[in-house]
Scaffold this active site. Sequence first.
Site, mmCIF file in Angstrom:
data_model
loop_
_atom_site.group_PDB
_atom_site.id
_atom_site.type_symbol
_atom_site.label_atom_id
_atom_site.label_comp_id
_atom_site.label_asym_id
_atom_site.label_seq_id
_atom_site.Cartn_x
_atom_site.Cartn_y
_atom_site.Cartn_z
ATOM 1 N N LYS A 52 0.843 -1.202 0.000
ATOM 2 C CA LYS A 52 0.000 0.000 0.000
ATOM 3 C C LYS A 52 0.881 1.256 0.000
ATOM 4 O O LYS A 52 0.584 2.227 -0.692
ATOM 5 C CB LYS A 52 -0.944 -0.013 1.212
ATOM 6 N N GLN A 96 -5.290 -1.686 9.362
ATOM 7 C CA GLN A 96 -4.978 -2.982 8.755
ATOM 8 C C GLN A 96 -5.501 -4.116 9.639
ATOM 9 O O GLN A 96 -5.243 -4.145 10.837
ATOM 10 C CB GLN A 96 -3.450 -3.103 8.576
ATOM 11 N N ASP A 119 -11.495 2.355 3.340
ATOM 12 C CA ASP A 119 -11.774 0.929 3.165
ATOM 13 C C ASP A 119 -13.270 0.659 2.989
ATOM 14 O O ASP A 119 -13.662 -0.461 2.637
ATOM 15 C CB ASP A 119 -11.269 0.142 4.394
#
Length: 281
Positions: A52, A96, A119
């Site tokens: 990422k 995460q 997200d």
Amino acid sequence: MAIIIDGKELARKTRENLKIDCQNLKEKGIVPKLAVIMVGDNPASKVYVKNKSRACEDVGIEYEEFLLDEKTTQKELIDLIHKLNDRKDVTGILLQSPIPAGLDINEAFREIYYKKDVDGFHPVNVGKLSIGQDTFISCTPYGVMKMFEEYNIDLTGKNVVIIGRSNIVGKPLIQCCLNKNATVTVCHSKTQNIEEYTKKADIVIVAIGKAKFLKADMVKDGVVIIDVGINRGEDGKLCGDVDFENVSKKASYITPVPGGVGPMTIAMLMNNVIKAAKNFF
Ligand code: NAP
């Protein structure tokens, strides 16, 4: 033989376009910045986070990482999220997963300001997707929808079977496909005789994490196959949830693993970070 849906190339093209968007934003004084929080020492997460950060660098997005100790408390995690919510320079926040047992990830997702939730996991964004409003869509399902778009695969009136019902992949896919006027069936670990559903499907999307689960005798000729799974096969090589070698002989379109859905997931994260920066200011 099926047409191979080239996720790697589509992701590259998407990122090229995002570079231009990012540059345009910077010229207006808006600097997109992604903050990534990782708790604990999960080796797979480290690889995902590294990928990422590389993607951000490639697109021109600023990036800041917060590595929290395994022993971090829920309060410390939420305090950090609140600080990042308040920071004007941070336009997107990503937590995460997984995080250590004992911490409540759903509460943490809920505490991320929904306009920075790149997200698409915040209940507000999940709700907006379910009523067809513009929102942040979870990156993997969003990447799958972009693939359909790129390859002119029209979902209207199609029988779509989704195998897997996780919050991050299967469930948002239900909504995405419904929004495109598909007739959607969802299968999961308690579904009896999955092949009865898959044999009638025009499109099968598999997201279960079981190597080569979907076999050629479970699908009809001309089916479109999207393989979300990432597994290690018996030979130690990466493979999906689909028996690619045999299913590709019957399918009209199919995504490979690697090089299919995976690269699109990161590209759509970059897309969401740019979108957050545009929306925020
Ligand atoms: P997950 O949270 O573990 O969910 C798995 C889903 O599959 C569950 O709904 C489960 O059913 C169902 N399932 C498991 N075994 C099954 C079986 N034998 N038959 C039918 N359904 C079954 O997994 P996930 O996070 O959605 O990820 C799924 C796969 O996609 C994994 O391989 C993961 O690595 C991969 N993935 C790839 C990307 C990418 O970018 N390419 C992104 C995310 C995930 P129940 O609900 O009944 O338990």
